[in-house]
Design a protein around this motif. Sequence first.
Motif, PDB file in Angstrom:
ATOM      1  N   GLU A  20      51.002  52.585  27.752  1.00 15.64           N
ATOM      2  CA  GLU A  20      51.211  53.108  29.107  1.00 15.64           C
ATOM      3  C   GLU A  20      51.121  54.629  29.116  1.00 15.64           C
ATOM      4  O   GLU A  20      50.503  55.219  30.016  1.00 15.64           O
ATOM      5  N   GLN A  21      51.707  55.269  28.124  1.00 14.33           N
ATOM      6  CA  GLN A  21      51.681  56.729  28.038  1.00 14.33           C
ATOM      7  C   GLN A  21      50.254  57.238  27.875  1.00 14.33           C
ATOM      8  O   GLN A  21      49.824  58.181  28.542  1.00 14.33           O
ATOM      9  N   ILE A  22      49.506  56.609  26.967  1.00 18.20           N
ATOM     10  CA  ILE A  22      48.137  57.047  26.708  1.00 18.20           C
ATOM     11  C   ILE A  22      47.242  56.789  27.910  1.00 18.20           C
ATOM     12  O   ILE A  22      46.440  57.643  28.305  1.00 18.20           O
ATOM     13  N   VAL A  23      47.368  55.619  28.508  1.00 20.82           N
ATOM     14  CA  VAL A  23      46.550  55.309  29.679  1.00 20.82           C
ATOM     15  C   VAL A  23      46.859  56.276  30.815  1.00 20.82           C
ATOM     16  O   VAL A  23      45.949  56.741  31.520  1.00 20.82           O
ATOM     17  N   ALA A  24      48.113  56.605  31.018  1.00 27.54           N
ATOM     18  CA  ALA A  24      48.470  57.562  32.066  1.00 27.54           C
ATOM     19  C   ALA A  24      47.807  58.913  31.815  1.00 27.54           C
ATOM     20  O   ALA A  24      47.354  59.580  32.757  1.00 27.54           O
ATOM     21  N   ALA A  25      47.710  59.329  30.542  1.00 28.96           N
ATOM     22  CA  ALA A  25      47.074  60.600  30.215  1.00 28.96           C
ATOM     23  C   ALA A  25      45.562  60.544  30.377  1.00 28.96           C
ATOM     24  O   ALA A  25      44.929  61.536  30.732  1.00 28.96           O
ATOM     25  N   CYS A  26      44.975  59.356  30.124  1.00 34.29           N
ATOM     26  CA  CYS A  26      43.512  59.204  30.131  1.00 34.29           C
ATOM     27  C   CYS A  26      42.940  58.826  31.488  1.00 34.29           C
ATOM     28  O   CYS A  26      41.717  58.899  31.685  1.00 34.29           O
ATOM     29  N   ALA A  27      43.770  58.387  32.413  1.00 39.99           N
ATOM     30  CA  ALA A  27      43.280  57.687  33.601  1.00 39.99           C
ATOM     31  C   ALA A  27      42.320  58.500  34.449  1.00 39.99           C
ATOM     32  O   ALA A  27      41.522  57.934  35.191  1.00 39.99           O
ATOM     33  N   GLY A  28      42.336  59.812  34.345  1.00 38.08           N
ATOM     34  CA  GLY A  28      41.418  60.621  35.136  1.00 38.08           C
ATOM     35  C   GLY A  28      40.084  60.884  34.476  1.00 38.08           C
ATOM     36  O   GLY A  28      39.274  61.641  35.027  1.00 38.08           O
ATOM     37  N   HIS A  29      39.829  60.255  33.331  1.00 32.68           N
ATOM     38  CA  HIS A  29      38.621  60.546  32.557  1.00 32.68           C
ATOM     39  C   HIS A  29      37.974  59.250  32.079  1.00 32.68           C
ATOM     40  O   HIS A  29      38.675  58.267  31.816  1.00 32.68           O
ATOM     41  N   PRO A  30      36.639  59.235  31.948  1.00 35.19           N
ATOM     42  CA  PRO A  30      36.031  58.101  31.249  1.00 35.19           C
ATOM     43  C   PRO A  30      36.648  57.957  29.858  1.00 35.19           C
ATOM     44  O   PRO A  30      36.842  58.955  29.152  1.00 35.19           O
ATOM     45  N   THR A  31      36.965  56.723  29.487  1.00 36.12           N
ATOM     46  CA  THR A  31      37.699  56.469  28.246  1.00 36.12           C
ATOM     47  C   THR A  31      37.064  55.303  27.512  1.00 36.12           C
ATOM     48  O   THR A  31      36.945  54.212  28.065  1.00 36.12           O
ATOM     49  N   LEU A  32      36.657  55.543  26.271  1.00 30.54           N
ATOM     50  CA  LEU A  32      36.023  54.519  25.445  1.00 30.54           C
ATOM     51  C   LEU A  32      36.918  54.219  24.259  1.00 30.54           C
ATOM     52  O   LEU A  32      37.107  55.061  23.372  1.00 30.54           O
ATOM     53  N   PHE A  33      37.512  53.024  24.245  1.00 30.45           N
ATOM     54  CA  PHE A  33      38.337  52.567  23.138  1.00 30.45           C
ATOM     55  C   PHE A  33      37.576  51.464  22.407  1.00 30.45           C
ATOM     56  O   PHE A  33      37.288  50.417  22.979  1.00 30.45           O
ATOM     57  N   ALA A  34      37.263  51.676  21.131  1.00 30.39           N
ATOM     58  CA  ALA A  34      36.410  50.762  20.371  1.00 30.39           C
ATOM     59  C   ALA A  34      37.201  50.048  19.269  1.00 30.39           C
ATOM     60  O   ALA A  34      38.247  50.513  18.824  1.00 30.39           O
ATOM     61  N   ILE A  35      36.670  48.909  18.836  1.00 28.24           N
ATOM     62  CA  ILE A  35      37.120  48.176  17.643  1.00 28.24           C
ATOM     63  C   ILE A  35      38.621  47.884  17.694  1.00 28.24           C
ATOM     64  O   ILE A  35      39.402  48.312  16.843  1.00 28.24           O
ATOM     65  N   SER A  36      39.032  47.151  18.731  1.00 29.20           N
ATOM     66  CA  SER A  36      40.419  46.693  18.826  1.00 29.20           C
ATOM     67  C   SER A  36      40.477  45.217  18.469  1.00 29.20           C
ATOM     68  O   SER A  36      39.735  44.402  19.032  1.00 29.20           O
TER      69      SER A  36
END
Length: 270
Positions: free
Chosen positions: A133-149
């Motif tokens: 939740e903390q990371i998503v809140a920080a990233c939400a205004g930007h394109p975000t690519l999370f790989a290899i989960s």
Amino acid sequence: MTTLLPPDFADWLRLREPADAAARSAELVDAVRHRLPAHRPVVVHDLGSGTGSMARWLAPRLPGPQHWVLHERDADLRALAAAELVHMAADGSPVTVETCGSDITRLRAADLADAHLVTASALLDMLTAEEIEQIVAACAGHPTLFAISVLGRVEFSPADPLDARLAAAFNAHQRRTVNGRALLGPDAVDATVAAFRRREVGVLVRASPWRLGPDQAALTAEWLVGWLDAAVAERPELAGAVGAYRDRRLAEAAAGRLRVVLHHADLLAG
């Protein structure tokens, strides 16, 4: 997030880097290109960057000048990343890199204010629901690519009667509580997608499986030993059966007879 990395962790990251590179979604990279600004340097923040493998993989696939900020708490990994910087984008434009000893679970939107793209690789399953939740809140205004989960699914060929029990034990270990932190493990992708969508941010999800065969026998063996150790740590009653299973599987890998599909997902938000 406080972690104590084993001394051979950097070796593990290097061993897995080609498999990660082969697995990551090229389709999502194509989508990223359309989300980046033209005619200015692109700033990319990479979270939990390790030895910098995401930058080495993605920067040469993106056009235009780039500046990468690698967020990694471990000083030894930061030093390795700095020693193997990538210098050229897809069109020959310059790429610059800096490292930062951030605790990514404490990031705020202000820390990523200059980002045109946020990335991470093999990170989400090591986080808690609150940290995501903390990371998503920080990233939400930007394109975000999370790989290899990791998704908690593994397929072996040839199959073995113990496969399913060991996979369940490993997944339980991925969901363990460490120093009061309840890790999400294979539930992390769904939690991350839900966190973005609660903020009305669209998300694309694509498969990114490792496909390990005779050409990846060393990686298969290293992964298998760690996978079994985690399973037994979670379910000690399996220890009696695991010894023979390990020997059998390692022999199959060494002989080029073992194939493993380890399922992951990549997601692109924003």
